[in-house]
Scaffold this motif. Structure first.
Motif, PDB file in Angstrom:
ATOM      1  N   ARG A  97     -25.438 -28.886  48.385  1.00  0.00           N
ATOM      2  CA  ARG A  97     -26.204 -30.072  47.994  1.00  0.00           C
ATOM      3  C   ARG A  97     -25.297 -31.208  47.534  1.00  0.00           C
ATOM      4  NH1 ARG A  97     -31.544 -30.468  47.298  1.00  0.00           N
ATOM      5  NH2 ARG A  97     -31.365 -31.750  45.421  1.00  0.00           N
ATOM      6  N   ASP A  98     -24.074 -30.883  47.151  1.00  0.00           N
ATOM      7  CA  ASP A  98     -23.131 -31.941  46.781  1.00  0.00           C
ATOM      8  C   ASP A  98     -22.347 -32.446  47.996  1.00  0.00           C
ATOM      9  OD1 ASP A  98     -23.573 -32.403  44.053  1.00  0.00           O
ATOM     10  OD2 ASP A  98     -22.469 -30.603  43.490  1.00  0.00           O
ATOM     11  N   ARG A 101     -23.726 -35.053  50.435  1.00  0.00           N
ATOM     12  CA  ARG A 101     -23.761 -36.456  50.023  1.00  0.00           C
ATOM     13  C   ARG A 101     -22.781 -37.327  50.800  1.00  0.00           C
ATOM     14  NH1 ARG A 101     -26.971 -37.446  45.787  1.00  0.00           N
ATOM     15  NH2 ARG A 101     -27.686 -35.658  44.577  1.00  0.00           N
ATOM     16  N   ALA A 105     -28.147 -38.645  50.724  1.00  0.00           N
ATOM     17  CA  ALA A 105     -28.685 -37.854  49.616  1.00  0.00           C
ATOM     18  C   ALA A 105     -29.391 -36.619  50.144  1.00  0.00           C
ATOM     19  CB  ALA A 105     -29.657 -38.701  48.807  1.00  0.00           C
ATOM     20  N   ASP A 109     -35.369 -33.799  45.092  1.00  0.00           N
ATOM     21  CA  ASP A 109     -34.623 -33.995  43.850  1.00  0.00           C
ATOM     22  C   ASP A 109     -33.987 -32.710  43.343  1.00  0.00           C
ATOM     23  OD1 ASP A 109     -35.319 -36.692  43.794  1.00  0.00           O
ATOM     24  OD2 ASP A 109     -37.183 -36.285  42.710  1.00  0.00           O
ATOM     25  N   SER A 120     -29.627 -33.241  54.593  1.00  0.00           N
ATOM     26  CA  SER A 120     -29.676 -34.668  54.308  1.00  0.00           C
ATOM     27  C   SER A 120     -31.095 -35.191  54.468  1.00  0.00           C
ATOM     28  CB  SER A 120     -28.738 -35.411  55.267  1.00  0.00           C
ATOM     29  OG  SER A 120     -28.945 -36.801  55.206  1.00  0.00           O
ATOM     30  N   ARG A 164     -19.533 -36.490  37.322  1.00  0.00           N
ATOM     31  CA  ARG A 164     -20.923 -36.866  37.616  1.00  0.00           C
ATOM     32  C   ARG A 164     -21.886 -36.085  36.729  1.00  0.00           C
ATOM     33  NH1 ARG A 164     -23.758 -34.766  42.028  1.00  0.00           N
ATOM     34  NH2 ARG A 164     -23.035 -32.806  41.113  1.00  0.00           N
ATOM     35  N   LYS A 171     -26.745 -41.595  39.021  1.00  0.00           N
ATOM     36  CA  LYS A 171     -26.831 -42.332  40.289  1.00  0.00           C
ATOM     37  C   LYS A 171     -25.472 -42.929  40.655  1.00  0.00           C
ATOM     38  CE  LYS A 171     -29.508 -45.908  42.650  1.00  0.00           C
ATOM     39  NZ  LYS A 171     -30.607 -46.912  42.514  1.00  0.00           N
ATOM     40  N   ASN A 174     -23.102 -40.101  41.665  1.00  0.00           N
ATOM     41  CA  ASN A 174     -23.359 -39.619  43.023  1.00  0.00           C
ATOM     42  C   ASN A 174     -22.844 -40.601  44.073  1.00  0.00           C
ATOM     43  OD1 ASN A 174     -24.564 -37.087  42.654  1.00  0.00           O
ATOM     44  ND2 ASN A 174     -26.539 -38.014  42.146  1.00  0.00           N
ATOM     45  N   SER A 175     -22.956 -41.901  43.785  1.00  0.00           N
ATOM     46  CA  SER A 175     -22.443 -42.911  44.703  1.00  0.00           C
ATOM     47  C   SER A 175     -20.927 -42.792  44.859  1.00  0.00           C
ATOM     48  CB  SER A 175     -22.817 -44.310  44.192  1.00  0.00           C
ATOM     49  OG  SER A 175     -22.290 -45.308  45.041  1.00  0.00           O
ATOM     50  N   SER A 178     -20.224 -39.677  46.898  1.00  0.00           N
ATOM     51  CA  SER A 178     -20.526 -39.893  48.317  1.00  0.00           C
ATOM     52  C   SER A 178     -19.381 -40.611  49.030  1.00  0.00           C
ATOM     53  CB  SER A 178     -21.802 -40.712  48.470  1.00  0.00           C
ATOM     54  OG  SER A 178     -22.918 -40.008  48.000  1.00  0.00           O
ATOM     55  N   SER A 204     -25.923 -44.357  52.636  1.00  0.00           N
ATOM     56  CA  SER A 204     -25.141 -44.124  51.418  1.00  0.00           C
ATOM     57  C   SER A 204     -23.701 -44.601  51.543  1.00  0.00           C
ATOM     58  CB  SER A 204     -25.162 -42.639  51.058  1.00  0.00           C
ATOM     59  OG  SER A 204     -24.619 -41.864  52.103  1.00  0.00           O
TER      60      SER A 204
END
Length: 386
Positions: A97-98, A101, A105, A109, A120, A164, A171, A174-175, A178, A204
């Motif tokens: 899940r990481d 990215r 995303a 959630d 994705s 993170r 947020k 995570n940006s 990514s 992203s």
């Protein structure tokens, strides 16, 4: 080298349902106050890029030349790669899940335990080079997790994930993650042939997107049409009719037939840039596109209608002038039994009139016409590649 190449195609389809709307009927559009059959550009592009005719003109195999467009990178390549590398399921799901990215995303959630949660949230088109980079990274990550094998790249990613997790602004964290993962797993300089032609968008990490070098219009019939219904029945082979002589199944399917006009605009300079400035591969990619566009039909309802068709007429134009479609030629629906012949005349007339009003709209032109037996696909491909 001319910047733009434009293709104008006329294709005659027998009864068919090549591209359906949400009710299962052929897509339509109102053009020139008349109902026309329509084939979406998305349907055409997918049929072309996944066809044997497309790959046959390229200097390599499908796995070497073409990308994969999918949402399932997380489940199919990341999670399974980690499991195959000996990583426990809980860690594999968390990392999946990481790592996803890099492409967008993850779906949802939270991880609900499904394969979908590992993927994705958007379709992602990845090139063979990027698939290989991901596979190599997952092998390194597996060794790092299971055996504690030192790896600076994995260490950097792990540090970003820790930051993170501790940050108040998840947020932003995570940006940052990514972008770092994209720098490791994606490429900017050159890409797969289908991505170079048709582009890709990554929300992203937009800097790793590719602008499409090819624009494809929705194909429309040159004449007005009425969508008809095929009422059909199916017979049970084991029913001898002693008790029930009726059909085992009854259904309806919409269909239509017509001559379609299709417009394609190619930015050759952009295509070559997308392909890492490889002039020979650019030429071969154009060959592949023309080969597919003239021979390959969308796959919708092919088993029911066998509505396969080659282009009956193609006009190719080269030049640096601003491109323009010739769809205006068919604002007034074409009528009559000699429909294809009249359509060619209308296109030719529109070309002449554009040249008269705006000045020369192309530096060179080449065409073939199946109706008259003039020209050839081979000459057209040579002309486009020069």
């Amino acid at each position: 080298m001319s910047r733009f190449i434009q293709l104008h195609l006329l294709v005659s389809y027998p009864p068919s349902n090549l591209n359906r709307d949400d009710t299962g009927r052929p897509k339509t559009a109102i053009v020139g106050d008349a109902n026309r059959l329509r084939i979406s550009s998305q349907s055409l592009k997918r049929a072309w890029r996944t066809s044997d005719e497309f790959i046959s003109a390229l200097p390599g195999t499908k796995d070497e030349m073409l990308g994969k467009r999918t949402k399932q990178i997380g489940a199919e390549w990341i999670y399974k790669g980690l499991i195959d590398g000996g990583v426990d399921e809980e860690s594999a799901r968390k990392w999946s899940r990481d790592i996803i990215r890099a492409y967008g995303a993850p779906e949802g959630d939270k991880d609900d335990g499904s394969d979908k949660a590992l993927n994705s949230g958007q379709l992602v088109h990845v090139s063979p080079a990027e698939i290989n980079k991901l596979i190599a990274f997952i092998k390194d990550l597996s060794a790092w997790i299971k055996n504690g094998t030192a790896n600076d790249v994995v260490d950097a990613v792990a540090d970003l994930i820790k930051k993170r997790d501790k940050a108040s602004d998840k947020k932003k964290g995570n940006s940052t993650l990514s972008k770092a993962l994209a720098d490791i797993l994606l490429v900017k300089d050159s890409t797969a042939t289908d991505i170079a032609l048709f582009g890709r968008m990554l929300a992203s990490v937009p800097s790793y997107g590719f602008e499409a070098a090819v624009q494809v219009a929705h194909a429309i019939t040159i004449h007005k049409v009425a969508v008809e219904d095929d009422y059909f029945t199916a017979v049970d082979d084991l029913n001898n009719g002693d008790e029930d002589s009726g059909s085992a199944h009854i259904g309806e399917a919409g269909f239509g037939a017509g001559v379609f006009y299709l417009y394609v605009c190619i930015n050759r300079e952009l295509l070559q840039s997308n392909l890492g400035d490889d002039a020979e591969l650019t030429k071969q990619s154009l060959h592949a596109l023309v080969n597919a566009a003239t021979k390959v039909s969308p796959t919708g309802k092919q088993n029911s209608f066998a509505s396969r068709a080659y282009a009956a007429y193609v006009l190719a134009e080269k030049g640096d002038q601003q491109p323009r479609s010739l769809a205006q030629a068919f604002l007034k629906p074409v009528t009559g039994a000699d429909m294809l012949e009249r359509a060619v005349k209308e296109l030719t007339k529109r070309v002449t009139n554009f040249d008269t009003v705006y000045g020369k709209c192309a530096e060179a032109r080449e065409s073939f016409n199946v109706e008259t037996g003039e020209g050839s696909l081979e000459k057209l491909i040579t002309f486009i590649g020069e």
